[in-house]
Design a protein around this motif. Structure first.
Motif, PDB file in Angstrom:
ATOM      1  N   GLU A   1      50.955  27.444  52.043  1.00 31.68           N
ATOM      2  CA  GLU A   1      51.644  27.260  53.314  1.00 31.68           C
ATOM      3  C   GLU A   1      51.288  25.905  53.929  1.00 31.68           C
ATOM      4  O   GLU A   1      50.244  25.339  53.617  1.00 31.68           O
ATOM      5  CB  GLU A   1      51.227  28.370  54.287  1.00 31.68           C
ATOM      6  CG  GLU A   1      51.655  29.764  53.846  1.00 31.68           C
ATOM      7  CD  GLU A   1      53.160  29.949  53.888  1.00 31.68           C
ATOM      8  OE1 GLU A   1      53.814  29.386  54.791  1.00 31.68           O
ATOM      9  OE2 GLU A   1      53.679  30.656  53.000  1.00 31.68           O
ATOM     10  N   PRO A   2      52.146  25.387  54.824  1.00 36.12           N
ATOM     11  CA  PRO A   2      51.814  24.133  55.506  1.00 36.12           C
ATOM     12  C   PRO A   2      50.442  24.221  56.175  1.00 36.12           C
ATOM     13  O   PRO A   2      50.074  25.251  56.731  1.00 36.12           O
ATOM     14  CB  PRO A   2      52.931  24.003  56.554  1.00 36.12           C
ATOM     15  CG  PRO A   2      54.090  24.707  55.913  1.00 36.12           C
ATOM     16  CD  PRO A   2      53.463  25.879  55.194  1.00 36.12           C
ATOM     17  N   ARG A   3      49.698  23.151  56.067  1.00 35.92           N
ATOM     18  CA  ARG A   3      48.340  22.990  56.615  1.00 35.92           C
ATOM     19  C   ARG A   3      47.264  23.780  55.858  1.00 35.92           C
ATOM     20  O   ARG A   3      46.095  23.723  56.211  1.00 35.92           O
ATOM     21  CB  ARG A   3      48.293  23.328  58.104  1.00 35.92           C
ATOM     22  CG  ARG A   3      49.191  22.446  58.939  1.00 35.92           C
ATOM     23  CD  ARG A   3      49.055  22.717  60.415  1.00 35.92           C
ATOM     24  NE  ARG A   3      49.769  21.734  61.201  1.00 35.92           N
ATOM     25  CZ  ARG A   3      49.295  20.560  61.581  1.00 35.92           C
ATOM     26  NH1 ARG A   3      48.084  20.206  61.237  1.00 35.92           N
ATOM     27  NH2 ARG A   3      50.028  19.734  62.296  1.00 35.92           N
ATOM     28  N   GLN A   4      47.649  24.500  54.829  1.00 32.37           N
ATOM     29  CA  GLN A   4      46.672  25.244  54.023  1.00 32.37           C
ATOM     30  C   GLN A   4      45.976  24.286  53.064  1.00 32.37           C
ATOM     31  O   GLN A   4      46.592  23.367  52.527  1.00 32.37           O
ATOM     32  CB  GLN A   4      47.371  26.349  53.228  1.00 32.37           C
ATOM     33  CG  GLN A   4      46.433  27.172  52.373  1.00 32.37           C
ATOM     34  CD  GLN A   4      47.163  28.251  51.579  1.00 32.37           C
ATOM     35  OE1 GLN A   4      48.340  28.491  51.751  1.00 32.37           O
ATOM     36  NE2 GLN A   4      46.437  28.897  50.700  1.00 32.37           N
TER      37      GLN A   4
ATOM     38  N   PHE B   1      45.414  19.011  51.766  1.00 31.95           N
ATOM     39  CA  PHE B   1      46.108  20.072  52.487  1.00 31.95           C
ATOM     40  C   PHE B   1      47.607  19.926  52.299  1.00 31.95           C
ATOM     41  O   PHE B   1      48.099  18.814  52.095  1.00 31.95           O
ATOM     42  CB  PHE B   1      45.798  19.974  53.989  1.00 31.95           C
ATOM     43  CG  PHE B   1      44.340  20.115  54.311  1.00 31.95           C
ATOM     44  CD1 PHE B   1      43.823  21.331  54.716  1.00 31.95           C
ATOM     45  CD2 PHE B   1      43.476  19.033  54.197  1.00 31.95           C
ATOM     46  CE1 PHE B   1      42.476  21.464  55.009  1.00 31.95           C
ATOM     47  CE2 PHE B   1      42.132  19.151  54.483  1.00 31.95           C
ATOM     48  CZ  PHE B   1      41.625  20.378  54.890  1.00 31.95           C
TER      49      PHE B   1
ATOM     50  N   ALA C   1      51.092  19.317  53.533  1.00 33.19           N
ATOM     51  CA  ALA C   1      51.595  18.584  54.697  1.00 33.19           C
ATOM     52  C   ALA C   1      52.431  19.517  55.576  1.00 33.19           C
ATOM     53  O   ALA C   1      53.004  20.495  55.080  1.00 33.19           O
ATOM     54  CB  ALA C   1      52.438  17.399  54.233  1.00 33.19           C
ATOM     55  N   PRO C   2      52.527  19.215  56.864  1.00 33.67           N
ATOM     56  CA  PRO C   2      53.414  19.989  57.729  1.00 33.67           C
ATOM     57  C   PRO C   2      54.854  19.922  57.183  1.00 33.67           C
ATOM     58  O   PRO C   2      55.260  18.900  56.631  1.00 33.67           O
ATOM     59  CB  PRO C   2      53.319  19.286  59.084  1.00 33.67           C
ATOM     60  CG  PRO C   2      52.018  18.564  59.036  1.00 33.67           C
ATOM     61  CD  PRO C   2      51.807  18.180  57.601  1.00 33.67           C
TER      62      PRO C   2
ATOM     63  N   SER D   1      57.162  16.925  57.257  1.00 33.80           N
ATOM     64  CA  SER D   1      56.826  15.758  56.427  1.00 33.80           C
ATOM     65  C   SER D   1      57.408  15.858  55.023  1.00 33.80           C
ATOM     66  O   SER D   1      57.420  14.883  54.285  1.00 33.80           O
ATOM     67  CB  SER D   1      55.317  15.615  56.297  1.00 33.80           C
ATOM     68  OG  SER D   1      54.726  15.399  57.552  1.00 33.80           O
TER      69      SER D   1
END
Length: 83
Positions: free
Chosen positions: A29-32, A73, A75-76, A79
């Protein structure tokens, strides 16, 4: 899914594609945080340089963010490249 030693594409390119597909599929997942270099080396049977090149490519493409001393990580979502 892992890299194919007989595939003519460079190993780093194959590894980057595997991780990118996992991000798209929602495995990460994003930011994971993404798996460590050591984990990816072991899982895919590749050299450290191969993992580093794959992660650099993912960062260049907007899929990942690497922070020295903390890891890489996802990226959001905003991005991520189109398509």
């Amino acid at each position: 899914m892992t890299v194919d030693q007989l595939d003519p594409r460079p190993l780093w390119e194959q590894l980057a594609a595997i991780i990118r597909d996992q991000i798209k599929a929602g495995v990460f997942e994003p930011r994971q945080v993404l798996p460590s270099e050591a984990h990816l080396q072991q899982e895919h049977g590749v050299a450290r340089g191969t993992v580093r090149r794959a992660m650099a490519a993912l960062a260049e493409q907007g899929w990942a963010v690497t922070i020295q001393g903390r890891g890489s990580f996802v990226a959001p979502r905003e991005s991520w490249p189109e398509a």
